[in-house]
Design a protein around this motif. Structure first.
Motif, PDB file in Angstrom:
ATOM      1  N   LEU A 100      61.622  57.586  39.366  1.00 28.84           N
ATOM      2  CA  LEU A 100      62.465  56.589  40.018  1.00 28.84           C
ATOM      3  C   LEU A 100      61.686  55.834  41.098  1.00 28.84           C
ATOM      4  N   GLY A 101      60.928  56.574  41.904  1.00 31.48           N
ATOM      5  CA  GLY A 101      60.131  55.940  42.950  1.00 31.48           C
ATOM      6  C   GLY A 101      59.065  55.024  42.375  1.00 31.48           C
ATOM      7  N   GLY A 102      58.393  55.478  41.319  1.00 29.38           N
ATOM      8  CA  GLY A 102      57.351  54.675  40.687  1.00 29.38           C
ATOM      9  C   GLY A 102      57.904  53.383  40.105  1.00 29.38           C
ATOM     10  N   LEU A 103      59.070  53.468  39.444  1.00 27.89           N
ATOM     11  CA  LEU A 103      59.680  52.268  38.864  1.00 27.89           C
ATOM     12  C   LEU A 103      60.054  51.256  39.945  1.00 27.89           C
ATOM     13  N   LEU A 104      60.576  51.761  41.066  1.00 30.10           N
ATOM     14  CA  LEU A 104      60.974  50.874  42.157  1.00 30.10           C
ATOM     15  C   LEU A 104      59.771  50.117  42.729  1.00 30.10           C
ATOM     16  N   VAL A 105      58.671  50.847  42.988  1.00 28.99           N
ATOM     17  CA  VAL A 105      57.452  50.217  43.514  1.00 28.99           C
ATOM     18  C   VAL A 105      56.892  49.218  42.500  1.00 28.99           C
ATOM     19  N   PHE A 106      56.918  49.580  41.219  1.00 31.27           N
ATOM     20  CA  PHE A 106      56.417  48.690  40.168  1.00 31.27           C
ATOM     21  C   PHE A 106      57.219  47.390  40.138  1.00 31.27           C
ATOM     22  N   GLY A 107      58.543  47.514  40.263  1.00 33.89           N
ATOM     23  CA  GLY A 107      59.398  46.324  40.259  1.00 33.89           C
ATOM     24  C   GLY A 107      59.118  45.410  41.441  1.00 33.89           C
ATOM     25  N   ILE A 108      58.937  46.001  42.627  1.00 35.79           N
ATOM     26  CA  ILE A 108      58.627  45.214  43.827  1.00 35.79           C
ATOM     27  C   ILE A 108      57.275  44.514  43.663  1.00 35.79           C
ATOM     28  N   GLY A 109      56.274  45.265  43.160  1.00 39.62           N
ATOM     29  CA  GLY A 109      54.952  44.684  42.932  1.00 39.62           C
ATOM     30  C   GLY A 109      54.994  43.534  41.940  1.00 39.62           C
ATOM     31  N   SER A 110      55.841  43.647  40.910  1.00 40.71           N
ATOM     32  CA  SER A 110      55.972  42.584  39.908  1.00 40.71           C
ATOM     33  C   SER A 110      56.524  41.307  40.529  1.00 40.71           C
ATOM     34  N   ALA A 111      57.552  41.464  41.365  1.00 43.86           N
ATOM     35  CA  ALA A 111      58.143  40.294  42.024  1.00 43.86           C
ATOM     36  C   ALA A 111      57.125  39.617  42.938  1.00 43.86           C
ATOM     37  N   LEU A 112      56.338  40.412  43.667  1.00 44.45           N
ATOM     38  CA  LEU A 112      55.319  39.856  44.563  1.00 44.45           C
ATOM     39  C   LEU A 112      54.214  39.153  43.775  1.00 44.45           C
ATOM     40  N   ALA A 113      53.777  39.771  42.641  1.00 51.21           N
ATOM     41  CA  ALA A 113      52.723  39.166  41.821  1.00 51.21           C
ATOM     42  C   ALA A 113      53.156  37.806  41.291  1.00 51.21           C
ATOM     43  N   ALA A 114      54.448  37.677  40.954  1.00 49.58           N
ATOM     44  CA  ALA A 114      54.959  36.406  40.431  1.00 49.58           C
ATOM     45  C   ALA A 114      54.872  35.283  41.458  1.00 49.58           C
ATOM     46  N   SER A 115      54.872  35.659  42.748  1.00 53.49           N
ATOM     47  CA  SER A 115      54.844  34.630  43.805  1.00 53.49           C
ATOM     48  C   SER A 115      53.445  34.424  44.381  1.00 53.49           C
ATOM     49  N   SER A 116      52.407  34.993  43.749  1.00 55.55           N
ATOM     50  CA  SER A 116      51.037  34.890  44.265  1.00 55.55           C
ATOM     51  C   SER A 116      50.605  33.429  44.386  1.00 55.55           C
ATOM     52  N   GLY A 117      49.920  33.123  45.507  1.00 55.44           N
ATOM     53  CA  GLY A 117      49.441  31.767  45.726  1.00 55.44           C
ATOM     54  C   GLY A 117      47.953  31.612  45.527  1.00 55.44           C
ATOM     55  N   SER A 118      47.264  32.731  45.240  1.00 54.57           N
ATOM     56  CA  SER A 118      45.806  32.686  45.051  1.00 54.57           C
ATOM     57  C   SER A 118      45.392  33.882  44.207  1.00 54.57           C
ATOM     58  N   PRO A 119      44.177  33.836  43.621  1.00 58.57           N
ATOM     59  CA  PRO A 119      43.696  34.999  42.855  1.00 58.57           C
ATOM     60  C   PRO A 119      43.633  36.271  43.696  1.00 58.57           C
ATOM     61  N   VAL A 120      43.280  36.140  44.981  1.00 55.43           N
ATOM     62  CA  VAL A 120      43.191  37.324  45.846  1.00 55.43           C
ATOM     63  C   VAL A 120      44.564  37.967  46.012  1.00 55.43           C
ATOM     64  N   GLU A 121      45.600  37.152  46.218  1.00 58.27           N
ATOM     65  CA  GLU A 121      46.957  37.701  46.328  1.00 58.27           C
ATOM     66  C   GLU A 121      47.374  38.383  45.030  1.00 58.27           C
ATOM     67  N   LEU A 122      47.065  37.749  43.906  1.00 60.67           N
ATOM     68  CA  LEU A 122      47.417  38.339  42.614  1.00 60.67           C
ATOM     69  C   LEU A 122      46.749  39.699  42.442  1.00 60.67           C
ATOM     70  N   ILE A 123      45.476  39.787  42.781  1.00 57.23           N
ATOM     71  CA  ILE A 123      44.752  41.056  42.671  1.00 57.23           C
ATOM     72  C   ILE A 123      45.406  42.115  43.558  1.00 57.23           C
ATOM     73  N   SER A 124      45.799  41.748  44.771  1.00 59.96           N
ATOM     74  CA  SER A 124      46.426  42.695  45.700  1.00 59.96           C
ATOM     75  C   SER A 124      47.761  43.205  45.167  1.00 59.96           C
ATOM     76  N   TYR A 125      48.583  42.289  44.667  1.00 56.82           N
ATOM     77  CA  TYR A 125      49.907  42.693  44.178  1.00 56.82           C
ATOM     78  C   TYR A 125      49.799  43.462  42.856  1.00 56.82           C
ATOM     79  N   ARG A 126      48.772  43.167  42.079  1.00 59.32           N
ATOM     80  CA  ARG A 126      48.531  43.960  40.865  1.00 59.32           C
ATOM     81  C   ARG A 126      48.195  45.407  41.243  1.00 59.32           C
ATOM     82  N   ALA A 127      47.517  45.586  42.380  1.00 60.51           N
ATOM     83  CA  ALA A 127      47.227  46.932  42.850  1.00 60.51           C
ATOM     84  C   ALA A 127      48.521  47.668  43.210  1.00 60.51           C
ATOM     85  N   VAL A 128      49.487  46.946  43.819  1.00 58.65           N
ATOM     86  CA  VAL A 128      50.794  47.541  44.135  1.00 58.65           C
ATOM     87  C   VAL A 128      51.494  47.965  42.845  1.00 58.65           C
ATOM     88  N   MET A 129      51.410  47.120  41.817  1.00 61.66           N
ATOM     89  CA  MET A 129      52.004  47.467  40.532  1.00 61.66           C
ATOM     90  C   MET A 129      51.335  48.713  39.942  1.00 61.66           C
TER      91      MET A 129
END
Length: 525
Positions: A94-123
């Motif tokens: 349950l905890g893993g799914l929640l973090v994955f979902g949050i990371g997915s939402a953040l990755a969708a809003s990435s404004g640069s490759p560096v942000e995308l890489i960071s949010y992919r790490a959260v996922m």
């Protein structure tokens, strides 16, 4: 000899009755973790285009967008498996799914490759707690005789995700912006969380070990240094560069330190003693090697279909459908082949088929009939199905049921690390071979940037206008040559995998009929 304890059912009847529904929920959780990577493979070309269409990511940044997820995932799998065994696998899921979902939402809003890489790490952080827990729960809701069938269906779920991912990604990219390929995970996560709370029972190891923070840090640091060094070597087209050698050497040294620490620790993240079992080691190595070869090939095949052949993201997704369909069809049935021919023959045959199909990529040209690629993908999926299911069963049944989280973490770690290194190594080979083939066609001032990938060259050509059209043919030729070299390297790795499983996996177990025939022969003599 089987003891009464081995045969007595240890699963509550209420749980046992809904075991197939529970498997469905576990496969849905698995779906989003695998779906994310297969969607990204189709989207990498779009993300590499300049804003506002994409993020203008370089090939190195694209590799890191994939590897950031994979490295965090692989580096934390040990801890995730131990926490699941200790705290309860349902809570960890349950905890893993929640973090994955949050990371997915953040990755969708990435404004640069560096942000995308960071949010992919959260996922990747969330996924690390999802993947091992799905197999661990599976092992605890099915009795041993049904586990091969359940694992086969679980492995078939990977094929389903690979099928849905590229097609879903293609549809989304045709109608929405690139971030939609990540945002689509959010509703799936919400559904999976609800079903899991309702259906999935909790389970844990009655005698869990302590967490090993030193081991976790060493594994993550070692892998990051190793893969970064390999990517940098490909970027520079020079693996003898002092900085590259130093980074790779440091990564290997840290990983050796990790193994030494695990041997000495009284609460290791991974029990190194497991690897004394040759069958276990061969099965887990085969998983790593096949994903090394396949992930690297998937990475360059997208550029072949989109950049060289001119197919859209949706068409590329549909072209990869045979790979997924073959896995979906054959993975649940692979146990029947194992029952007849044994683990050794089935897995060796699967590895050799993968090797042959990877080598077939060296025959593809810009005008090769596309149905040939479809046949290659289908046979690759067939080979993969006959590797994943038997090796997963061997690994999961090698350890006690209460250590299911640790066994699952080990198999997934080798799978993910193999995939990460495949993308890094084969991606670097592709980059280096492409650069060497296109450099002399480019102006000296543009070689560093325009020579990094076929997309970079085509982007540079587009800026030149009509003059740039002369670069398109050489770019395609240089990429095809690089793809041929890379595919043959991947095929060589698959051949090594075939040799490993042929030497160390067991053959066909004797059946009751075989034993009766042996007894009769012995009685006659």
């Amino acid at each position: 000899m089987t003891t009464p304890a081995d045969t007595a059912p240890r699963i509550p009847e209420a749980v046992h009755r809904r075991r197939w529904a529970i498997l469905g929920v576990l496969m849905l959780s698995l779906l989003i973790v695998v779906l994310d990577n297969s969607i990204l493979n189709v989207a990498i070309k779009t993300i590499s285009t300049p804003a506002p269409t994409g993020l203008g990511a370089t090939q190195s940044e694209l590799e890191w967008a994939i590897n950031a997820y994979t490295l965090v995932f692989a580096g934390l799998l040990f801890t995730a498996g131990l926490l699941g065994d200790r705290l309860g696998r349902k809570k960890v899921l349950l905890g893993g799914l929640l973090v994955f979902g949050i990371g997915s939402a953040l990755a969708a809003s990435s404004g640069s490759p560096v942000e995308l890489i960071s949010y992919r790490a959260v996922m990747g952080l969330g996924a690390a707690f999802v993947m091992p827990a799905t197999l661990a729960v599976l092992m605890n809701v099915f009795e041993r005789d049904e586990q091969p069938k359940a694992i086969g269906l679980w492995a078939g779920g990977v094929g389903l995700a690979i099928a849905i991912g590229p097609i879903t990604g293609g549809v989304l990219l045709d109608h929405f912006w690139w971030g939609s390929v990540f945002l689509v995970n959010v509703p799936i996560v919400i559904v999976a969380l609800g079903l899991m709370i309702w259906l999935v029972p909790d389970s844990r190891d009655p005698k869990p070990g302590r967490i090993d923070p030193v081991g976790v840090v060493l594994s993550v640091v070692g892998l990051v240094l190793l893969v970064y060094g390999i990517i940098k070597g490909g970027q520079l087209a020079d693996f003898t560069d002092p900085a590259v050698l130093a980074t790779i050497g440091a990564g290997l040294a840290v990983l050796v330190g990790f193994v030494v620490h695990e041997k000495r620790s009284d609460h290791p993240s991974i029990d190194i003693g497991y690897f004394k079992n040759k069958v276990f080691s061969a099965a887990i190595s085969a998983l790593g090697l096949v994903f090394f070869a396949l992930m690297g090939v998937t990475f360059f095949s997208v550029f072949y279909t989109q950049s060289v052949r001119g197919y859209s993201p949706l068409q590329t997704g549909l072209l990869m459908l045979p790979l997924a369909v073959a896995q979906l069809v054959f993975a649940p049935r692979a146990r029947l082949v194992v029952n007849r021919f044994g683990n050794k023959a089935t897995t060796t045959g699967g590895m050799l088929l993968i090797a042959a199909m990877l080598a077939s990529f060296a025959l593809l040209e810009a005008d090769t009939p596309i149905w040939i690629l479809e046949v290659i993908f289908f046979l690759m999926g067939t080979g993969m199905a006959h590797i994943m299911t038997p090796t997963s069963v061997v690994i999961m049944q090698a350890l006690p049921r209460e250590k299911a989280g640790s066994a699952s973490a080990l198999s997934n770690t080798f799978r993910q690390v193999g995939g990460a290194l495949g993308i890094a190594v084969l991606g670097s080979v592709l980059s280096a071979a492409y650069r060497s083939g296109i450099e002399d066609k480019l102006p000296v001032a543009a070689r560093d940037t325009a020579g990094e990938s076929i997309e970079a060259t085509l982007g540079f050509a587009a800026k030149l206008g009509p003059k740039g059209e002369a670069l398109v043919g050489p770019a395609n030729d240089a990429f095809l040559h690089a793809m041929h070299v890379t595919a043959l390297c991947g095929a060589g790795v698959a051949v090594v995998g075939a040799l490993v499983v042929y030497l160390f996996l067991p053959g066909r177990a004797p059946t009751r009929a075989d034993k009766e025939e042996t007894d009769l022969v012995a009685a006659d003599h």
